[in-house]
Motif scaffolding. Sequence first.
Motif, PDB file in Angstrom:
ATOM      1  N   UNK A 185       0.799  -1.487   0.577  1.00  0.00           N
ATOM      2  CA  UNK A 185       0.103   0.026  -0.077  1.00  0.00           C
ATOM      3  C   UNK A 185       0.564   1.038  -0.130  1.00  0.00           C
ATOM      4  N   UNK A 186       0.434   2.281  -0.617  1.00  0.00           N
ATOM      5  CA  UNK A 186       0.709   3.410  -0.752  1.00  0.00           C
ATOM      6  C   UNK A 186       2.010   3.368  -1.594  1.00  0.00           C
ATOM      7  N   UNK A 187       3.272   4.206  -1.188  1.00  0.00           N
ATOM      8  CA  UNK A 187       4.747   4.131  -2.152  1.00  0.00           C
ATOM      9  C   UNK A 187       5.324   4.010  -1.575  1.00  0.00           C
ATOM     10  N   UNK A 188       6.246   3.064  -2.464  1.00  0.00           N
ATOM     11  CA  UNK A 188       7.856   2.599  -2.141  1.00  0.00           C
ATOM     12  C   UNK A 188       8.577   3.661  -1.936  1.00  0.00           C
ATOM     13  N   UNK A 189       9.699   3.192  -0.760  1.00  0.00           N
ATOM     14  CA  UNK A 189      10.782   4.717  -0.259  1.00  0.00           C
ATOM     15  C   UNK A 189      11.944   4.206  -0.969  1.00  0.00           C
ATOM     16  N   UNK A 190      11.340   3.302  -1.200  1.00  0.00           N
ATOM     17  CA  UNK A 190      13.153   2.733  -1.814  1.00  0.00           C
ATOM     18  C   UNK A 190      12.268   1.952  -3.176  1.00  0.00           C
ATOM     19  N   UNK A 191      13.529   2.372  -4.451  1.00  0.00           N
ATOM     20  CA  UNK A 191      12.395   1.142  -5.815  1.00  0.00           C
ATOM     21  C   UNK A 191      14.292   0.904  -6.769  1.00  0.00           C
ATOM     22  N   UNK A 192      13.470   0.484  -7.659  1.00  0.00           N
ATOM     23  CA  UNK A 192      14.551  -0.306  -8.443  1.00  0.00           C
ATOM     24  C   UNK A 192      14.624   0.622  -9.715  1.00  0.00           C
ATOM     25  N   UNK A 193      16.275   0.799 -10.332  1.00  0.00           N
ATOM     26  CA  UNK A 193      16.251   1.712 -11.599  1.00  0.00           C
ATOM     27  C   UNK A 193      16.859   0.335 -12.866  1.00  0.00           C
ATOM     28  N   UNK A 194      16.446  -0.026 -13.604  1.00  0.00           N
ATOM     29  CA  UNK A 194      16.995  -0.668 -14.834  1.00  0.00           C
ATOM     30  C   UNK A 194      16.992   0.491 -15.683  1.00  0.00           C
ATOM     31  N   UNK A 195      18.908  -0.328 -16.772  1.00  0.00           N
ATOM     32  CA  UNK A 195      18.867   0.272 -17.799  1.00  0.00           C
ATOM     33  C   UNK A 195      19.393  -0.912 -18.291  1.00  0.00           C
ATOM     34  N   UNK A 196      18.348  -0.192 -20.156  1.00  0.00           N
ATOM     35  CA  UNK A 196      18.936  -1.393 -20.829  1.00  0.00           C
ATOM     36  C   UNK A 196      19.928  -1.738 -21.461  1.00  0.00           C
TER      37      UNK A 196
ATOM     38  N   UNK B 147       3.762  -2.774 -15.886  1.00  0.00           N
ATOM     39  CA  UNK B 147       2.742  -2.030 -16.331  1.00  0.00           C
ATOM     40  C   UNK B 147       3.304  -0.995 -16.388  1.00  0.00           C
ATOM     41  N   UNK B 148       2.435  -0.283 -17.104  1.00  0.00           N
ATOM     42  CA  UNK B 148       3.434   1.392 -16.990  1.00  0.00           C
ATOM     43  C   UNK B 148       2.666   1.777 -15.557  1.00  0.00           C
ATOM     44  N   UNK B 149       3.358   3.214 -14.864  1.00  0.00           N
ATOM     45  CA  UNK B 149       2.762   3.469 -13.870  1.00  0.00           C
ATOM     46  C   UNK B 149       2.919   5.050 -13.416  1.00  0.00           C
ATOM     47  N   UNK B 150       1.842   5.587 -12.866  1.00  0.00           N
ATOM     48  CA  UNK B 150       1.933   6.678 -12.917  1.00  0.00           C
ATOM     49  C   UNK B 150       1.679   7.442 -11.147  1.00  0.00           C
ATOM     50  N   UNK B 151       3.232   7.830 -11.217  1.00  0.00           N
ATOM     51  CA  UNK B 151       3.771   8.124 -10.018  1.00  0.00           C
ATOM     52  C   UNK B 151       3.438   9.957  -9.897  1.00  0.00           C
TER      53      UNK B 151
ATOM     54  N   UNK C 156       8.423   4.588 -15.838  1.00  0.00           N
ATOM     55  CA  UNK C 156       7.795   4.242 -14.608  1.00  0.00           C
ATOM     56  C   UNK C 156       7.440   3.068 -15.137  1.00  0.00           C
ATOM     57  N   UNK C 157       7.579   2.007 -14.247  1.00  0.00           N
ATOM     58  CA  UNK C 157       7.015   1.120 -14.408  1.00  0.00           C
ATOM     59  C   UNK C 157       6.397   0.244 -13.301  1.00  0.00           C
TER      60      UNK C 157
END
Length: 131
Positions: A64-75, A93-97, A107-108
Amino acid sequence: MACRISELVLDCREPERLAELWCKVLGYVVLDRGEDGVEIGPEGEGFGGLRPTIVFSPTDEDKTGKLRLHIDVNPTDRDQAAELQRLLDLGARLADVGQTGEESWHVLADPEGNEFCLLRRRLEAEPPSRR
């Protein structure tokens, strides 16, 4: 002496499902399965290598809610647009933040709603070894 990130732990309802998705996203393999969850990481490198492993730890709680940490990936082997399509085909899926549409990243969210970003810059598939 400093610390180094050895593993990331994500609480989730379906460890196997998320492990399967993230193995495909990152080119990782399953390293271990047990009551504590599913651990994935680089093949041949495993826990303690240059890249952190990820543990999907079972929980009954919903995100629930926004995570305080997320992962960034690069091609690593294609451009951002092609990688975006690959990630969507895998189940992200695409995410709207609150993006403006002018960002250089997408953002996915994974199937359990954990946000992550796909950055534009391409990186080498393997990190440089430490000398």
